[in-house]
Design a protein around this motif. Structure first.
Motif, mmCIF file in Angstrom:
data_model
loop_
_atom_site.group_PDB
_atom_site.id
_atom_site.type_symbol
_atom_site.label_atom_id
_atom_site.label_comp_id
_atom_site.label_asym_id
_atom_site.label_seq_id
_atom_site.Cartn_x
_atom_site.Cartn_y
_atom_site.Cartn_z
ATOM 1 N N PRO A 144 0.854 -1.081 -0.157
ATOM 2 C CA PRO A 144 0.078 0.082 0.177
ATOM 3 C C PRO A 144 0.783 1.305 0.008
ATOM 4 C CG PRO A 144 -0.027 -1.042 2.088
ATOM 5 C CD PRO A 144 0.637 -1.989 1.241
ATOM 6 N N GLU A 145 2.215 1.314 0.615
ATOM 7 C CA GLU A 145 2.838 2.470 0.744
ATOM 8 C C GLU A 145 3.301 2.849 -0.643
ATOM 9 O OE1 GLU A 145 5.590 -0.991 2.594
ATOM 10 O OE2 GLU A 145 3.374 -0.287 2.597
ATOM 11 N N ILE A 146 3.636 1.962 -1.422
ATOM 12 C CA ILE A 146 4.065 2.171 -2.826
ATOM 13 C C ILE A 146 2.992 2.717 -3.550
ATOM 14 C CG2 ILE A 146 5.065 1.190 -5.026
ATOM 15 C CD1 ILE A 146 6.046 -1.219 -3.196
ATOM 16 N N TRP A 147 2.021 2.164 -3.453
ATOM 17 C CA TRP A 147 0.656 2.887 -4.163
ATOM 18 C C TRP A 147 0.396 4.379 -3.885
ATOM 19 C CZ3 TRP A 147 -1.363 1.363 -8.713
ATOM 20 C CH2 TRP A 147 -1.588 -0.093 -8.899
ATOM 21 N N SER A 148 0.529 4.702 -2.444
ATOM 22 C CA SER A 148 0.207 5.801 -1.932
ATOM 23 C C SER A 148 1.362 6.809 -2.489
ATOM 24 C CB SER A 148 0.238 5.676 -0.376
ATOM 25 O OG SER A 148 -0.059 7.020 0.059
ATOM 26 N N ASN A 149 2.608 6.423 -2.449
ATOM 27 C CA ASN A 149 3.791 7.136 -3.089
ATOM 28 C C ASN A 149 3.408 7.589 -4.492
ATOM 29 O OD1 ASN A 149 5.147 7.245 -0.755
ATOM 30 N ND2 ASN A 149 6.388 5.464 -0.772
ATOM 31 N N MET A 150 3.189 6.417 -5.397
ATOM 32 C CA MET A 150 2.623 6.599 -6.694
ATOM 33 C C MET A 150 1.488 7.711 -6.839
ATOM 34 S SD MET A 150 2.954 4.231 -9.974
ATOM 35 C CE MET A 150 1.518 3.172 -9.474
ATOM 36 N N GLY A 151 0.404 7.681 -6.045
ATOM 37 C CA GLY A 151 -0.609 8.595 -5.900
ATOM 38 C C GLY A 151 0.016 9.923 -5.722
ATOM 39 N N GLY A 152 0.823 10.163 -4.795
ATOM 40 C CA GLY A 152 1.524 11.454 -4.851
ATOM 41 C C GLY A 152 2.306 12.039 -5.665
#
Length: 512
Positions: A144-152
């Protein structure tokens, strides 16, 4: 002592130090320094010590130790990763990228390294490389942290659809992943979906570590959750900036309409201003960090001001909550168009470097005939940012500007309100001054960076929060020149219009 016992002691010390590293890094440092006295070349101890220095913000020291470790253990990719993170914290992104690439060369299928390298490319605006690396990391681990970072990254590119998709995917993988919830709230806000935005923004209490102080300071058993307020006393507080407190004070009126006795815990700088508010019954000032100041009065409920839009389930209400004050006597400047200016916000703001601008950009406005500038800049303009620890002065090369300094007359926001009530216009970057002007209904032109704060949406030159605010947006990141060119053009048009009105008025007076 046998060699085996010595190794056992060292291993035990390393185990304890690693355990203490998370919650008590200072204790870990004491253990590691003692261990290194007995075993000076212990690469594991040095590695952990470099992480301690990273956690405690001693980045130069972390780099020194990291370089020493690499000489001792050049094949360990974790050492390059830690060294990269130390450089990143000093905004030395080129060096960070170099060392992160070294880590990936040694361990190419590590999702964490790919994620960290992507974050560094994001910092230098190589979004294409960042997205490719995030996707590589996701092939290794669907985290999830990777998806969140890419969303940023997609958020910075203003691709809200992709950003929302990333944040929602992160939440699907981990429904309690707070970072994705908070970032999703910003997406909703920037798109103007305030209701969903404030709903998701409630996750901030579990995301922002500094809010733990507020959770501890206020009785969580009394947290208001839409209970009837008739005859009840409710304590409101602002958990973020001074501007936020002004912006969300408007919702206290709805609590008052429900029959509540409204108490606002605010900054001393805001107290006199808030005391004039008709729907506030009482104010208090207390430092929750030191425990100094007035005691909390008896109350039935407590609530953050910024939670009120969600809990009241309401649309944005009128932001003009104060009447302009009795103004200063600007008798020496009756023939000029008087503009109050502020070019830098608080240095403590996480995005200060991009939202503050340089005073020298006001040169053309300063030189405009029949215009007079008045200084409203309360924060020092010299700042030290992480990159190379350089001192930046946002007022550099401007000693020649003839600006009337109003700051000696300003001690709090009540004083600021008195000053700006007598001006024709306020021009400022995104600071609390915007909220003060908007809450008074005073004309204010606000300059915002390319990636602006969530409350100003993605586009448009007006805002639903205040009728008197006009927004001037950067067309490109870190590019203030076009903003000031647009400001100058609009100012010239306004002065022409004002001159025409004055001529018409003189004509009417002459005829009468």
């Amino acid at each position: 002592m046998t060699e085996l016992n010595t190794n056992e002691i060292i291993d035990k010390a390393l185990e304890v130090a690693q355990r203490e590293l998370v919650g008590r890094p200072i204790y870990a440092e004491i253990i590691l320094k003692q261990l290194l006295k007995a075993s000076p070349g212990n690469s594991q101890a040095l590695q952990l010590l470099s992480i301690v220095k990273l956690k405690t913000g001693e980045f130069d020291e972390a780099i020194r130790i990291g370089e020493q470790i690499i000489e001792l253990d050049p094949e360990n990719p974790d050492n390059y990763n830690n060294l990269a993170l130390s450089h990143a914290n000093l905004d030395q992104f080129e060096k960070s990228i170099f060392y992160m690439n070294k880590a990936m060369e040694l361990r190419p299928n590590n999702f964490l390294f790919a994620n960290n390298l992507a974050l560094q490319y994001r910092q230098i605006h190589r979004y294409d490389l960042a997205i490719d690396l995030f996707n590589k990391a996701l092939e290794i681990k669907n985290a999830p942290e990777i998806w969140s970072n890419m969303g940023g990254v997609y958020g910075e590119l203003k691709n809200m659809e992709k950003a929302e998709e990333c944040f929602r995917t992160a939440i699907t993988l981990d429904p309690n992943f707070t970072a994705a919830h908070v970032d999703l709230s910003f997406v909703h806000h920037l798109k103007g979906d305030w209701k969903e935005g404030f709903k998701e923004y409630e996750w901030r209490f579990d995301y922002f570590k500094q809010l733990n102080f507020y959770k501890a300071a206020y009785n969580q058993g009394k947290r208001w959750n839409r209970e009837p307020l008739e005859g009840k006393r409710i304590l409101l507080y602002g958990e973020q900036g001074l501007g936020d407190q002004i912006q969300f004070l408007r919702y206290c009126k709805l609590l008052k309409d429900q029959g509540a006795y409204v108490i606002v815990h605010c900054s001393e700088l805001l107290r006199r201003l808030f005391d004039r508010c008709s729907f506030i019954d009482d104010t208090l000032v207390r430092d929750i960090f030191s425990g100094k100041g007035e005691e909390f009065p008896i109350h039935d409920y407590q609530c953050s001001l910024m939670s009120l839009p969600y809990l009241l389930d309401t649309e944005i209400v009128d932001g003009k909550i104060f009447e302009p004050l009795a103004t200063l006597n600007f008798k020496d400047y009756k023939e000029t168009f008087n503009i109050g200016i502020c070019w830098a916000g608080s240095a403590a703001h996480p995005h200060d470097a991009v939202r503050s601008t340089f005073l020298k950009y006001f040169q053309e406005i300063h030189d405009t005939p029949h215009v007079k500038l008045f200084n409203l800049q309360m924060c020092p303009t010299k700042r030290m940012f992480a990159n190379g620890k350089q001192i930046i002065d946002f007022a550099e090369e401007c000693d020649h500007l003839k600006i009337v300094d109003m700051t000696p007359m300003i001690q709090d926001f009540e004083d600021s309100a008195t000053v700006i009530s007598g001006l024709d216009l306020v021009i400022t970057v995104d600071t609390a001054l915007v909220h003060l002007a908007g809450s008074l209904g005073i004309p204010c032109w606000m300059m915002v960076p390319y990636n602006c704060d969530w409350r100003w949406k993605l586009t448009g030159d007006t805002t639903v929060w205040y009728d008197s605010i006009r927004i001037f947006r950067q067309p490109n990141p870190n590019d203030w020149q076009p903003v000031f060119e647009e400001l100058k053009k609009e100012l010239d048009a306004q002065i022409v219009l004002q001159n025409k009105r004055s001529q018409l008025l003189e004509t009417e007076v002459a005829r009468s």
